[in-house]
Write a protein that holds these residues in place. Structure first.
Motif, PDB file in Angstrom:
ATOM      1  N   PRO A 139       0.814  -1.226   0.000  1.00  0.00           N
ATOM      2  CA  PRO A 139       0.000   0.000   0.000  1.00  0.00           C
ATOM      3  C   PRO A 139       0.841   1.265   0.000  1.00  0.00           C
ATOM      4  CG  PRO A 139      -0.885  -1.597   1.569  1.00  0.00           C
ATOM      5  CD  PRO A 139       0.436  -2.125   1.108  1.00  0.00           C
ATOM      6  N   GLN A 140       1.958   1.268   0.737  1.00  0.00           N
ATOM      7  CA  GLN A 140       2.812   2.457   0.792  1.00  0.00           C
ATOM      8  C   GLN A 140       3.473   2.733  -0.554  1.00  0.00           C
ATOM      9  OE1 GLN A 140       2.673   0.041   3.022  1.00  0.00           O
ATOM     10  NE2 GLN A 140       2.313   0.978   5.021  1.00  0.00           N
ATOM     11  N   ILE A 141       3.961   1.679  -1.212  1.00  0.00           N
ATOM     12  CA  ILE A 141       4.581   1.868  -2.528  1.00  0.00           C
ATOM     13  C   ILE A 141       3.538   2.289  -3.554  1.00  0.00           C
ATOM     14  CG2 ILE A 141       5.790   0.689  -4.396  1.00  0.00           C
ATOM     15  CD1 ILE A 141       7.495   1.367  -1.939  1.00  0.00           C
ATOM     16  N   LYS A 142       2.355   1.757  -3.429  1.00  0.00           N
ATOM     17  CA  LYS A 142       1.266   2.151  -4.316  1.00  0.00           C
ATOM     18  C   LYS A 142       0.965   3.640  -4.155  1.00  0.00           C
ATOM     19  CE  LYS A 142      -3.388   0.631  -5.640  1.00  0.00           C
ATOM     20  NZ  LYS A 142      -4.468  -0.331  -5.366  1.00  0.00           N
ATOM     21  N   CYS A 143       0.971   4.125  -2.912  1.00  0.00           N
ATOM     22  CA  CYS A 143       0.758   5.555  -2.656  1.00  0.00           C
ATOM     23  C   CYS A 143       1.920   6.385  -3.193  1.00  0.00           C
ATOM     24  CB  CYS A 143       0.596   5.805  -1.156  1.00  0.00           C
ATOM     25  SG  CYS A 143      -0.931   5.170  -0.458  1.00  0.00           S
ATOM     26  N   TYR A 144       3.137   5.907  -3.004  1.00  0.00           N
ATOM     27  CA  TYR A 144       4.312   6.635  -3.483  1.00  0.00           C
ATOM     28  C   TYR A 144       4.246   6.824  -4.998  1.00  0.00           C
ATOM     29  CZ  TYR A 144       9.193   7.918  -4.237  1.00  0.00           C
ATOM     30  OH  TYR A 144      10.341   8.574  -4.611  1.00  0.00           O
ATOM     31  N   LEU A 145       3.921   5.756  -5.707  1.00  0.00           N
ATOM     32  CA  LEU A 145       3.840   5.845  -7.163  1.00  0.00           C
ATOM     33  C   LEU A 145       2.624   6.638  -7.615  1.00  0.00           C
ATOM     34  CD1 LEU A 145       4.946   2.223  -8.090  1.00  0.00           C
ATOM     35  CD2 LEU A 145       6.286   4.315  -8.232  1.00  0.00           C
ATOM     36  N   ALA A 223      10.386   0.262 -11.440  1.00  0.00           N
ATOM     37  CA  ALA A 223      11.216  -0.877 -11.846  1.00  0.00           C
ATOM     38  C   ALA A 223      11.553  -1.755 -10.653  1.00  0.00           C
ATOM     39  CB  ALA A 223      12.501  -0.372 -12.514  1.00  0.00           C
ATOM     40  N   GLY A 224      11.820  -1.133  -9.495  1.00  0.00           N
ATOM     41  CA  GLY A 224      12.128  -1.911  -8.297  1.00  0.00           C
ATOM     42  C   GLY A 224      10.950  -2.752  -7.841  1.00  0.00           C
ATOM     43  N   ALA A 225       9.735  -2.193  -7.901  1.00  0.00           N
ATOM     44  CA  ALA A 225       8.545  -2.958  -7.534  1.00  0.00           C
ATOM     45  C   ALA A 225       8.353  -4.148  -8.465  1.00  0.00           C
ATOM     46  CB  ALA A 225       7.314  -2.047  -7.566  1.00  0.00           C
ATOM     47  N   GLU A 246      -1.072  -2.044 -10.578  1.00  0.00           N
ATOM     48  CA  GLU A 246      -1.260  -1.757  -9.166  1.00  0.00           C
ATOM     49  C   GLU A 246      -0.388  -0.626  -8.653  1.00  0.00           C
ATOM     50  OE1 GLU A 246      -3.319  -3.205  -6.657  1.00  0.00           O
ATOM     51  OE2 GLU A 246      -4.334  -3.751  -8.507  1.00  0.00           O
ATOM     52  N   GLY A 247       0.684  -0.312  -9.383  1.00  0.00           N
ATOM     53  CA  GLY A 247       1.628   0.654  -8.847  1.00  0.00           C
ATOM     54  C   GLY A 247       1.614   1.987  -9.544  1.00  0.00           C
ATOM     55  N   ALA A 248       2.254   2.056 -10.687  1.00  0.00           N
ATOM     56  CA  ALA A 248       2.507   3.342 -11.334  1.00  0.00           C
ATOM     57  C   ALA A 248       1.217   4.002 -11.793  1.00  0.00           C
ATOM     58  CB  ALA A 248       3.441   3.144 -12.521  1.00  0.00           C
ATOM     59  N   SER A 249       1.017   5.227 -11.340  1.00  0.00           N
ATOM     60  CA  SER A 249      -0.119   6.014 -11.808  1.00  0.00           C
ATOM     61  C   SER A 249       0.228   6.724 -13.105  1.00  0.00           C
ATOM     62  CB  SER A 249      -0.510   7.041 -10.745  1.00  0.00           C
ATOM     63  OG  SER A 249      -0.877   6.401  -9.549  1.00  0.00           O
ATOM     64  N   PHE A 250       1.511   6.940 -13.343  1.00  0.00           N
ATOM     65  CA  PHE A 250       1.966   7.652 -14.541  1.00  0.00           C
ATOM     66  C   PHE A 250       2.965   6.752 -15.252  1.00  0.00           C
ATOM     67  CE2 PHE A 250       1.690  10.328 -10.749  1.00  0.00           C
ATOM     68  CZ  PHE A 250       0.489  10.955 -11.014  1.00  0.00           C
ATOM     69  N   MET A 511      -6.544  -7.846  -7.935  1.00  0.00           N
ATOM     70  CA  MET A 511      -5.690  -7.777  -9.117  1.00  0.00           C
ATOM     71  C   MET A 511      -6.282  -8.676 -10.193  1.00  0.00           C
ATOM     72  SD  MET A 511      -2.121  -8.145  -7.012  1.00  0.00           S
ATOM     73  CE  MET A 511      -1.234  -8.768  -8.424  1.00  0.00           C
ATOM     74  N   THR A 512      -6.144  -8.303 -11.444  1.00  0.00           N
ATOM     75  CA  THR A 512      -6.702  -9.110 -12.530  1.00  0.00           C
ATOM     76  C   THR A 512      -5.635  -9.481 -13.555  1.00  0.00           C
ATOM     77  OG1 THR A 512      -7.414  -7.044 -13.581  1.00  0.00           O
ATOM     78  CG2 THR A 512      -9.054  -8.238 -12.290  1.00  0.00           C
ATOM     79  N   LEU A 513      -5.278  -8.530 -14.402  1.00  0.00           N
ATOM     80  CA  LEU A 513      -4.354  -8.832 -15.502  1.00  0.00           C
ATOM     81  C   LEU A 513      -2.994  -9.283 -14.987  1.00  0.00           C
ATOM     82  CD1 LEU A 513      -3.768  -8.840 -18.536  1.00  0.00           C
ATOM     83  CD2 LEU A 513      -3.154  -6.423 -18.354  1.00  0.00           C
TER      84      LEU A 513
END
Length: 748
Positions: A139-145, A223-225, A246-250, A511-513
């Motif tokens: 969740p924290q990495i998801k918020c960071y990205l 890339a690290g995730a 799940e991670g990068a918004s951009f 998560m799906t794909l």
């Protein structure tokens, strides 16, 4: 601030987190480059060869990220397997000793104490040294990205505690996995390597200085995730898709190949070093921390259990926030869960009568090195402890309380690392488990995993979810075979275990794909791709009807201003004028130093952007961090003797201060210096994004989200600043059960 569109009816006011609040303690990241004069001059001076060197550097960094992430995964795996093996060996020896004299309670106490001891160490280092290492970190990495600056989320200290903590958690027998924390670990590695320095160690290696800004750092953390996912599951493509979904918004399309490269290096590094450790150099057959094994190609689950898991964990997390918020209580709770897990496991094994013959089919999983010790206890018949010694890298499994030549199926599921339990449910032949064993195991492990997730330990939810799903999936396959006329066509319950595992994990994390590809890569068979995707889509649709995904729940419970993909569907009637923050503090293009110091000292540290106007029309935007650097280096225009001199700064001065800019209180400005002027022309962003005040909220949201903005200036028809839109202004609005709702902002 507007009145809430929906009152907190029925919501207990004493709950400190309060879902109707957004925390002001979280700052945003600058994912949009400030194209000021310094930036443009540097870019224009750079030759074509210079840009090529930067591109090569990006590939080198991604390779280093993959290598180090794979190496960390290898160390975690070896440490967990050896510590778990030692623990199981000690308990086994104790059971053998006390079974013959009727003292099994001593064995139970020993098992519980060992579990609690491991968990205590893991909980202490998290609770007292680095709370940011708790949980999986996803969740924290998801918020960071997403663009939210989570304190200490990518620090070296967090990585060290995360690695040590997850080793202790898994070795302590908790219903957790080590795969989820690998994603956080990979992200921390990426953040550190890409900056070429460590603020924790106070070391600056003077390399990769160009990448010291949020935009570049975000790409490497993505890339690290992905490298973490690849190391965990041996799924490089799944890692790329996870980072995207799940991670990068951009997302930068040019980034895809570099992320895939990091993922490939990660899984290869893990595979290579594990082959050396297993004394089989070059045998690259273990691409991830968990290997599901290959499935042969011959070929309504839903998200209800996942939704139930999330709902129970939600209320349990609220209880922890209210009552278990002190570090000492958090450590005690973790130790309690470790002891209870051992006690429940022991009881389930002891009272289980699911004894299966140890035949040639188990030769791979149980290489024959069998010793038997006959004993009698409260059961009415003679039992045998069967010890099976696995390869040096694998944990020692001993199979309890069954007749000579048989093994205990419940022990196979409980007295093992979760990864090996998942594999046994996938690949053990039909008849290896009876329905009662699977039912009891599913029910018990479900509640243990739900209780465990959210403890102040480093742990993930991937493997527990897969294990729960594999158990009920295999049970479904057995029951289906028993009620059909020709049960032979449903002969392989392991395939239902695979589908159930995917459904359970999908129901919990939604998560799906990416999960489809991860499961396909981990099993080595594309045949199951379509059924797994259909199951995951069903689980997501059904689960979303009842409750959000587990990661989204924990993000909301932390009051993080997280921006989802789209603005709320019913928000078109809101405009920028209604959601913006106003009034706005502005600076003149040439401003008095004393005024700047006073503004920075008197405004909240969360106020990080200031429009620059001349005379009233907006002509730029400057950040608090930039002003801090200018004050620190005393970049002033001196008026004495009519001289106009100003110290020349370079982007390097700003990069050296990144990412922890000093507070304004640490900057000393004399009374004479307060009378000087500061020319902001060279340092401000002369082309900030602006919108008219009548712009609709969905349009503002789309612009803000797609460009990764931190500030969006709202202007009137004469280009005068009337307000400023920030992440928190947009995150306040969400679609609830009764329509559009607005959350309040609070310092938490």
């Amino acid at each position: 601030m507007h009145p809430s569109l929906l009152q907190d009816a029925g919501c207990p006011k004493e709950i400190p987190h309060n879902e109707k609040l957004l925390s002001l303690k979280y700052e945003s990241l600058d994912y949009d480059n400030s194209e000021n004069q310094l930036f443009l001059e540097e870019e224009r001076r750079m030759s074509f060869l210079g840009f090529k060197c930067l591109e090569i550097s990006r590939w080198v960094i991604c390779g280093l990220i993959g290598f180090l992430t794979g190496l960390i995964a290898c160390c975690i795996d070896i440490a967990v397997e050896n510590l778990a093996g030692v623990k199981y060996f000690v308990v086994k020896q104790n059971i053998e000793k006390f079974t013959e004299v009727g003292g099994l309670s001593i064995s139970l106490i020993l098992w519980a104490v060992l579990n609690a001891a491991f968990v205590m160490v893991g909980a202490i280092i998290v609770a007292f040294f680095e709370p940011g290492a708790a949980g999986s970190g996803i969740p924290q990495i998801k918020c960071y990205l997403n663009g939210v600056k989570i304190p200490r989320v990518v620090r070296l200290k967090t990585l060290v505690v995360k690695v040590c903590g997850v080793i202790c958690s898994v070795a302590g027998g908790l219903a957790v996995g080590k795969e989820g924390p690998m994603i956080h670990s990979g992200a921390v590695v990426a953040a550190g390597v890409s900056q070429g320095r460590s603020t924790s160690l106070k070391k600056d290696f003077k390399i990769f200085e160009y990448f010291r800004r949020d935009t570049e750092k975000r790409d490497f953390v993505s890339a690290g995730a992905a490298a973490g996912v690849s190391a965990a599951f041996g799924a490089p493509v799944g890692g790329v898709l996870f980072s995207l979904e799940e991670g990068a918004s951009f997302w930068n399309q040019m980034l895809t190949w570099r992320i895939f490269f990091a993922s490939m290096i990660s899984t290869f590094t893990l595979n290579f070093f594990l082959s050396i450790y297993n004394k089989k150099p070059g045998d690259l057959s273990s691409p991830g921390l968990i290997n599901f094994g290959r499935f042969e190609s011959d070929v309504s689950v839903c998200g209800l259990l996942g939704a139930l898991f999330n709902i129970l964990n939600y209320w349990l997390t609220i209880f922890r926030i209210r009552y278990v918020h002190r570090p000492c209580l958090q450590v005690m709770e973790a130790m309690l869960v470790g002891a209870v897990t051992a006690t429940v496991s022991f009881a389930m094994i002891y009272f289980s009568n699911d004894c299966q013959p140890l035949g040639p089919d188990q030769s791979e999983d149980y290489p024959l090195q069998v010793h038997t010790h006959t004993h009698t206890h409260t059961h009415t018949h003679t039992h045998t402890i069967v010890e099976t010694q696995l390869s040096p890298f694998q944990s020692t499994i001993f199979l309890l309380f069954c007749a000579d030549g048989e093994y205990n199926s419940m022990a196979t599921a409980f007295f093992n690392t979760p990864e090996r339990s998942v594999r046994s449910l996938f690949h053990n032949p039909p008849g290896s488990y009876n329905p009662l064993t699977l039912s009891l195991f599913t029910l018990t492990y479900f509640f243990l995993a739900c209780w465990t997730y959210g403890l102040t330990v480093s742990a993930g939810v991937f493997i527990p979810s897969l294990l729960i799903g594999a158990a009920w999936g295999r049970l479904f396959g057995i029951l289906l075979a028993s009620i059909t006329p020709d049960g032979s066509i449903w002969a392989d319950p392991g395939k239902y275990a695979l589908i159930g595992a995917a459904a359970q994990l999908g129901g919990i994390v939604r998560m799906t794909l990416s999960l489809t590809v991860i499961m396909v890569e981990a099993t080595g068979n594309v045949t199951y791709g379509l059924p797994i995707m259909l199951v995951l889509l069903t689980a997501k649709i059904v689960g979303d009807y009842f409750v959000e995904g587990l990661y989204d729940i924990h993000i909301k419970l932390q009051s993080v201003p997280f921006l989802h993909l789209e603005a709320p569907a019913t928000s078109h009637w809101l405009t920028a004028r209604e959601v913006m923050s106003a009034p706005v503090t502005c600076f003149n293009r040439i401003e008095k130093v004393g005024t700047i110091v006073d503004v920075l000292s008197n405004t909240s540290t969360n106020h990080n952007g200031f429009p620059v106007v001349v005379p009233v029309a907006v002509c730029g935007l400057i950040l608090r961090s930039q002003l801090i650097v200018l004050l620190k280096h005393k970049v002033f225009v001196e008026l004495a003797r009519s001289r106009l001199t100003q110290r020349k700064l370079q982007l390097k001065d700003f990069r050296d201060a990144y990412p922890r800019f000093p507070p304004i209180q640490s900057i000393h400005v004399s009374q004479d210096e307060r009378e000087c002027m500061m020319d902001l022309t060279e340092f401000m962003n002369p082309t900030p994004y602006t919108v008219p005040q009548e712009t609709s909220l969905p349009r503002v949201f789309k612009l803000f989200r797609a460009l990764g903005l931190r500030h969006l200036v709202v202007v009137d028809s004469e280009n005068r600043v009337v307000g400023l839109v920030t992440r928190k202004d947009l995150a306040r609005y969400h679609l609830g059960k009764h329509g559009l709702e607005e959350m309040q902002l609070a310092q938490t």
